[in-house]
Design an enzyme around this catalytic site. Structure first.
Site, short mmCIF file in Angstrom:
data_model
loop_
_atom_site.label_atom_id
_atom_site.label_comp_id
_atom_site.label_asym_id
_atom_site.label_seq_id
_atom_site.Cartn_x
_atom_site.Cartn_y
_atom_site.Cartn_z
CE LYS A 22 -3.06 1.31 -18.57
NZ LYS A 22 -3.64 0.16 -18.43
CB CYS B 210 -4.07 -8.46 -4.24
SG CYS B 210 -4.90 -7.08 -3.01
CD GLU C 38 -0.18 -12.67 -7.24
OE1 GLU C 38 0.37 -11.19 -7.77
OE2 GLU C 38 -1.25 -11.33 -5.99
CD GLU D 215 -1.73 -1.22 -2.13
OE1 GLU D 215 -1.80 -2.18 -1.25
OE2 GLU D 215 -1.21 0.32 -0.39
P1 NAD Z 1 -0.76 -5.69 -13.60
O1 NAD Z 1 0.83 -5.87 -13.19
O2 NAD Z 1 -0.25 -7.07 -15.23
O3 NAD Z 1 -1.28 -4.82 -14.51
C1 NAD Z 1 -1.71 -3.47 -13.67
C2 NAD Z 1 -1.77 -2.57 -14.19
O4 NAD Z 1 -0.67 -1.85 -14.77
C3 NAD Z 1 -3.04 -2.49 -15.81
O5 NAD Z 1 -3.70 -1.26 -15.54
C4 NAD Z 1 -1.60 -2.39 -17.02
O6 NAD Z 1 -1.95 -2.13 -18.42
C5 NAD Z 1 -0.46 -1.33 -16.26
N1 NAD Z 1 0.29 -1.72 -16.70
C6 NAD Z 1 1.17 -2.94 -17.03
N2 NAD Z 1 2.29 -2.67 -17.60
C7 NAD Z 1 3.31 -1.96 -17.11
C8 NAD Z 1 3.78 -0.72 -17.94
N3 NAD Z 1 5.12 -0.71 -17.92
N4 NAD Z 1 4.10 0.53 -16.91
C9 NAD Z 1 2.76 0.80 -16.57
N5 NAD Z 1 1.82 0.25 -16.22
C10 NAD Z 1 1.81 -0.67 -16.95
O7 NAD Z 1 -1.69 -7.00 -12.70
P2 NAD Z 1 -2.80 -7.33 -13.25
O8 NAD Z 1 -2.81 -8.44 -13.91
O9 NAD Z 1 -3.68 -6.09 -13.82
O10 NAD Z 1 -3.37 -7.82 -11.62
C11 NAD Z 1 -3.01 -8.18 -11.13
C12 NAD Z 1 -1.90 -8.45 -10.07
O11 NAD Z 1 -2.84 -7.06 -9.05
C13 NAD Z 1 -1.64 -9.46 -9.06
O12 NAD Z 1 -0.34 -9.53 -8.85
C14 NAD Z 1 -2.21 -8.74 -7.90
O13 NAD Z 1 -1.69 -9.16 -7.16
C15 NAD Z 1 -2.14 -7.48 -7.79
N6 NAD Z 1 -2.91 -6.60 -6.70
C16 NAD Z 1 -2.76 -6.27 -5.91
C17 NAD Z 1 -3.77 -5.41 -4.58
C18 NAD Z 1 -3.43 -5.02 -3.54
O14 NAD Z 1 -3.94 -3.86 -2.92
N7 NAD Z 1 -1.85 -4.89 -3.09
C19 NAD Z 1 -4.36 -5.72 -5.06
C20 NAD Z 1 -5.72 -6.27 -6.48
C21 NAD Z 1 -4.64 -6.87 -7.29
#
Ligand code: NAD
Length: 493
Positions: free
Chosen positions: A178, A287, A387, A253
């Site tokens: 997803k 991230c 962040e 992650e």
């Molecule tokens: P997000 O947490 O809003 O969403 C990530 C994914 O989770 C999306 O596909 C979203 O639809 C899904 N999601 C949302 N709510 C959910 C739930 N309740 N249950 C299951 N899935 C759900 O993050 P974002 O805004 O897409 O991305 C930014 C974040 O990602 C930042 O915090 C960044 O630091 C992190 N990130 C971390 C890494 C790493 O390697 N540690 C890499 C890239 C991004």
């Protein structure tokens, strides 16, 4: 307008939720494509397809490693053949400059090749042991976990997907993937490639739709054996709770607020260049971004002057024209970043440059924010602790090494960090004290398929990439074989 479909059990289908998702080009606000979102029922279908693939059909799981590796190599070749097209889609959908999107797709090719090779090398220990039971030959084998749900964010849509898909598939799992609803287009292309490369039906399934409903179902479902997630810490926590029902294996992650520690003995010009890459690469939507610069007081003013000069010169524009920075991913995210900039001003940080939406020339309709530097920051500020996920960096100073380390570790996160100094002994001493999983000395940001990636503290659980990345998607079985001939006679002793 182009209508896109999702891929479940080897078939391209329309989502049945009745809702349409619009993919927006953040540089122009134009609609790139429409996709029928998947419903809960579609998601259940995808889970059943993956379950049937793993537990009944077993074609992918039982395939010999050489044939499986060949298919992964074919996928890598096809990604490479389509590199320009995928990079263009990614750049238009996400907003990243085209050259950065090309580098992402190139990394994805190498990630697939790396895991294709890794599954053909021996893994697992062999031990000859003596116990009260006699001489034993003990060895371990690695098996796929089963049905895995993989959930990804929007900042590196293609690459973050591949970091999960390549090892999960290499290990022999069946998956439901997803992506973030913000950026689905390159993922659809990726599944077209899976289809063409001959991945058996049901091995990899794609669902598109809201995290709160279908993402949550994937985390919760007792038909799923493992969920791995890249995204925000808050959603990671909710996935962890949802996954507890059937004690799923999890990989998380999560977010970061990473320190970039600069000592006075460093090459100032080089430190400025790396600090730019650390925070402004990918519009700061990274991230591991070096979003907190922690610098020795004696060189702070000289550093900030040069850093601001370089930031002011950065070009913003349509990402397909390869500016220094593109737009942020969406209007909503741009507003979130701008609201953090207001918070920074209210908290008393000194705005050195940037700090506003940029609408000159071809940026008029897009979601652009100028590179923003806040000086005179303190650890109690929200802009230092939270962040922001955009091109916004804070500056704090230190006078002693101990102070630098304390400041570096003073957040709930522990994803990444860097140290700049010409003193190698100090570099090693300080880097070992930084509580983070990904660290750099005299550079910022490089990542490799071969090296483990992941966070300490609230930045995550587990590791992606490298051999660890494969092991995350494997169960380890211990097999103990008795080498002592005859009857043991344990109860006659
Ligand atoms: P997000 O947490 O809003 O969403 C990530 C994914 O989770 C999306 O596909 C979203 O639809 C899904 N999601 C949302 N709510 C959910 C739930 N309740 N249950 C299951 N899935 C759900 O993050 P974002 O805004 O897409 O991305 C930014 C974040 O990602 C930042 O915090 C960044 O630091 C992190 N990130 C971390 C890494 C790493 O390697 N540690 C890499 C890239 C991004």
């Amino acid at each position: 307008m182009e209508q896109k479909k999702t891929y479940i059990n080897g078939n391209w289908i329309d989502g049945t939720s009745g809702r349409t998702l619009r993919s927006i080009n953040p540089a122009t606000g134009e609609v790139l494509a429409e996709i029928q979102e998947n419903s809960i029922e579609d998601t259940i279908l995808a889970i059943s397809a993956a379950k049937e693939s793993f537990y009944q059909k077993r074609d992918w799981r039982d395939m010999d490693a050489q044939t499986r590796s060949d298919i992964l190599l074919k996928i890598a070749d096809k990604i490479e053949e389509n590199l320009e097209e995928i990079a263009k889609i990614e750049s238009m959908d996400n907003g990243k400059p085209l050259r950065e999107a090309e580098a992402d797709v190139d990394d994805a090719v190498h990630c697939f090749r790396y895991y294709a090779g890794l599954i053909r090398t021996p893994n697992g220990g062999v031990y000859q042991v003596n116990s009260n039971f006699g001489t034993m030959h003990s060895y371990e084998i690695h098996e796929p976990v089963g049905v895995c749900a993989l959930i990804t964010p929007w900042n590196f849509p293609f690459l973050m997907g591949i970091w999960k898909l390549a090892p999960a598939l290499a290990a022999g799992n069946s998956v439901i993937f997803k992506p973030s609803s913000e950026t689905v287009l390159s993922t659809i292309k990726m599944f077209e490639i899976f289809d063409e490369a001959g991945l058996p039906a049901g091995t990899a399934n794609l669902v598109i739709g809201p995290g709160s409903s279908i993402g949550n179902l994937l985390a919760e479902s007792s038909d799923i054996d493992m969920v791995t997630f890249t995204g925000s810490t808050a959603v990671g926590q909710s996935i962890m709770r949802a996954a507890a029902g059937n004690v799923k294996k999890i990989g998380l992650e999560l977010g970061g607020k990473s320190p970039n520690v600069i000592f006075a003995d460093t090459d100032l010009e080089a430190a400025v260049e790396w600090a730019m890459i650390g925070i402004f690469f990918n519009q700061g939507e990274v991230c591991c971004a070096g979003s907190r610069i922690i610098i020795e007081k004696s060189i702070k003013d000289a550093f900030v002057k040069r850093f601001a000069e370089r930031a002011e010169k950065m070009t913003l524009g349509n990402p397909l024209n390869n500016p220094d920075m593109g737009p942020l991913v969406s209007e909503k995210h741009m507003k979130d970043v701008l609201s953090y900039i207001e918070i920074g001003k209210e908290e008393g940080a000194k705005l050195v440059c940037g700090g506003y939406r940029y609408t000159e020339g071809e940026c008029a309709l897009g979601y652009f924010v100028r590179p923003t530097i806040f000086d005179e920051c303190t650890s109690d500020m929200r802009i230092v602790q939270e962040e922001i996920f955009g091109p916004v960096v804070t500056i704090q100073t230190f006078e002693t090494e101990e102070e630098a380390i304390a400041l570096a570790n003073d957040t709930v996160y522990g994803l990444a960090g860097a140290v700049f100094t010409n003193d190698a002994t100090r570099a090693m001493r300080v880097i070992k004290e930084i509580r983070a999983g990904i660290t750099w000395i005299n550079c910022y940001n490089p990542a490799f398929s071969e090296a483990p990636w992941g966070g300490y503290k609230m930045s995550g659980i587990g590791r992606e990439l490298g051999t660890h990345g494969l092991e995350e998607y494997q169960e380890v079985k211990q097999i103990n074989m008795n080498l002592t001939p005859g009857v043991l006679g344990w109860y006659e002793r």
